[in-house]
Scaffold this active site. Structure first.
Site, PDB file in Angstrom:
ATOM      1  N   GLU A  41      20.829 -24.193   5.622  1.00 28.00           N
ATOM      2  CA  GLU A  41      19.893 -23.097   4.935  1.00 28.00           C
ATOM      3  C   GLU A  41      20.358 -21.791   5.215  1.00 28.00           C
ATOM      4  O   GLU A  41      21.225 -21.251   6.389  1.00 28.00           O
ATOM      5  CB  GLU A  41      18.639 -23.499   5.409  1.00 28.00           C
ATOM      6  CG  GLU A  41      18.067 -24.868   4.939  1.00 28.00           C
ATOM      7  CD  GLU A  41      17.596 -25.159   3.686  1.00 28.00           C
ATOM      8  OE1 GLU A  41      18.083 -24.267   2.745  1.00 28.00           O
ATOM      9  OE2 GLU A  41      16.914 -26.053   3.401  1.00 28.00           O
ATOM     10  N   HIS A  64      22.467 -22.809  -0.204  1.00 24.37           N
ATOM     11  CA  HIS A  64      22.733 -23.693   0.881  1.00 24.37           C
ATOM     12  C   HIS A  64      24.049 -24.615   0.586  1.00 24.37           C
ATOM     13  O   HIS A  64      24.271 -25.057  -0.706  1.00 24.37           O
ATOM     14  CB  HIS A  64      21.723 -24.268   1.447  1.00 24.37           C
ATOM     15  CG  HIS A  64      21.164 -25.511   0.685  1.00 24.37           C
ATOM     16  ND1 HIS A  64      19.716 -25.532   0.505  1.00 24.37           N
ATOM     17  CD2 HIS A  64      21.708 -26.758   0.266  1.00 24.37           C
ATOM     18  CE1 HIS A  64      19.552 -26.787  -0.265  1.00 24.37           C
ATOM     19  NE2 HIS A  64      20.828 -27.286  -0.239  1.00 24.37           N
ATOM     20  N   ASP A  93      25.801 -34.668   5.456  1.00 22.98           N
ATOM     21  CA  ASP A  93      24.455 -34.600   5.925  1.00 22.98           C
ATOM     22  C   ASP A  93      23.600 -35.656   5.870  1.00 22.98           C
ATOM     23  O   ASP A  93      23.848 -36.669   5.155  1.00 22.98           O
ATOM     24  CB  ASP A  93      23.610 -33.337   5.351  1.00 22.98           C
ATOM     25  CG  ASP A  93      23.805 -33.157   3.884  1.00 22.98           C
ATOM     26  OD1 ASP A  93      24.336 -34.410   3.246  1.00 22.98           O
ATOM     27  OD2 ASP A  93      23.169 -32.293   3.552  1.00 22.98           O
ATOM     28  N   ASN A 107      19.276 -22.173  -3.238  1.00 18.91           N
ATOM     29  CA  ASN A 107      19.198 -20.851  -2.570  1.00 18.91           C
ATOM     30  C   ASN A 107      20.572 -20.689  -1.892  1.00 18.91           C
ATOM     31  O   ASN A 107      20.654 -19.736  -0.721  1.00 18.91           O
ATOM     32  CB  ASN A 107      18.004 -21.038  -1.413  1.00 18.91           C
ATOM     33  CG  ASN A 107      18.597 -22.344  -0.432  1.00 18.91           C
ATOM     34  OD1 ASN A 107      19.371 -22.970  -0.588  1.00 18.91           O
ATOM     35  ND2 ASN A 107      17.416 -22.596   0.608  1.00 18.91           N
TER      36      ASN A 107
HETATM   37  C1  GLP Z   1      20.541 -31.301  -1.157  1.00 14.62           C
HETATM   38  C2  GLP Z   1      21.756 -31.414  -0.364  1.00 14.62           C
HETATM   39  C3  GLP Z   1      23.059 -30.765  -0.668  1.00 14.62           C
HETATM   40  C4  GLP Z   1      23.085 -30.605  -2.271  1.00 14.62           C
HETATM   41  C5  GLP Z   1      21.956 -29.885  -2.590  1.00 14.62           C
HETATM   42  C6  GLP Z   1      21.926 -29.767  -4.253  1.00 14.62           C
HETATM   43  O1  GLP Z   1      19.910 -30.257  -0.410  1.00 14.62           O
HETATM   44  N1  GLP Z   1      21.756 -31.641   1.095  1.00 14.62           N
HETATM   45  O2  GLP Z   1      24.269 -31.408  -0.191  1.00 14.62           O
HETATM   46  O3  GLP Z   1      24.228 -29.914  -2.521  1.00 14.62           O
HETATM   47  O4  GLP Z   1      20.672 -30.816  -2.355  1.00 14.62           O
HETATM   48  O5  GLP Z   1      21.420 -31.249  -4.837  1.00 14.62           O
HETATM   49  P1  GLP Z   1      21.766 -31.367  -6.438  1.00 14.62           P
HETATM   50  O6  GLP Z   1      23.281 -31.538  -6.697  1.00 14.62           O
HETATM   51  O7  GLP Z   1      20.929 -32.537  -6.667  1.00 14.62           O
HETATM   52  O8  GLP Z   1      21.457 -30.170  -7.119  1.00 14.62           O
END
Ligand code: GLP
Length: 241
Positions: free
Chosen positions: A142, A137, A69, A135
């Site tokens: 989402e 995702h 992404d 959440n």
């Molecule tokens: C973002 C990214 C996800 C990631 C998530 C969790 O929303 N798009 O790919 O998994 O954050 O992030 P973190 O690993 O910093 O908790």
């Protein structure tokens, strides 16, 4: 500790550093088995795996990477863009033959998402690394995302905007949209590794592994994939039954 929940191999580790080593082993096995295309992710979670990859003697110069992404509106030079993150944590030290990340500066969403789907089709992913949103995702899929979704433009939820605000000077600067591979694109990977650390992820982890398969928890669709590895620390595993 290892356990098997349905088709998922769950490994519970002491901390993020141990998770980096466990994740590294899964990458190493995939490469030994001939993986040519690695699906990569950003966020704080994968960093300890990337540190292990950087410190290793693995060579990615004949491989391709495909990232999940990117924020719409941020270019490769923006320090919060996911392309910038990947350069910083992995690609500068370990260049790939080709590294694809959605182009956040392409304002034509239909063209960009089609381009990315064509890229994924031409480069089928052998091992896809995923973090987990609070959440539930994955990527930026989402709650409410269809299991057959392909790459699409996403309006980020307030929960995700809040979670990501810490990386920006103020909340107004957090992009409101992203391009993300879909659930369908992710499920096409031959093998998946999802990693989660910390109390804030515990409810999402339990819903992903032990809840119903539902678009309300996009990560729950991983229960339908035949080859998923899960790495958790104890806090993230604390709501498993
Ligand atoms: C973002 C990214 C996800 C990631 C998530 C969790 O929303 N798009 O790919 O998994 O954050 O992030 P973190 O690993 O910093 O908790």
């Amino acid at each position: 500790m290892m356990m098997k929940l349905q088709n998922m191999h769950v490994q519970i580790v002491k901390d993020q550093a141990a998770g980096g080593k466990a994740g590294f082993q899964i990458f190493q096995q995939a490469l030994t088995a001939g993986a040519k295309v690695l699906g990569l992710a950003t966020g704080s979670t994968p960093i300890s795996i990337y540190q292990q990859l950087v410190a290793s003697d693995l060579d990615f110069s004949q491989l391709t990477s495909v990232n999940l992404d990117e924020y719409v509106g941020l270019g490769p030079d923006h320090p919060q863009s996911y392309r910038y993150f990947m350069q910083q944590y992995l690609f500068n030290a370990k260049p790939f033959a080709h590294s694809y990340v959605p182009d956040g500066l392409n304002a034509d969403a239909a063209a960009e998402t089609k381009r990315y789907d064509d890229l994924i089709a031409a480069n089928p992913i052998d091992l896809q690394l995923l973090g987990l949103g609070r959440n539930g995702h994955v990527g930026f899929n989402e709650p409410g995302t269809d299991e057959h979704s392909t790459t699409h433009k996403v309006a980020l939820t307030q929960s995700t905007i809040d979670a990501n605000a810490r990386f920006f000077d103020n909340e107004d600067e957090v992009p409101r949209y992203a391009y993300s591979m879909g659930i369908g694109s992710i499920l096409q990977a031959k093998e998946i590794l999802i990693v989660a650390y910390g109390e804030a992820k515990a409810a999402a982890v339990a819903a992903m592994l032990q809840g119903p398969v539902t678009p309300d928890v996009p990560a729950s669709f991983l229960q339908t994939h035949p080859n998923v590895h899960v790495i958790l620390d104890e806090a993230a595993a604390s709501q498993l039954k």
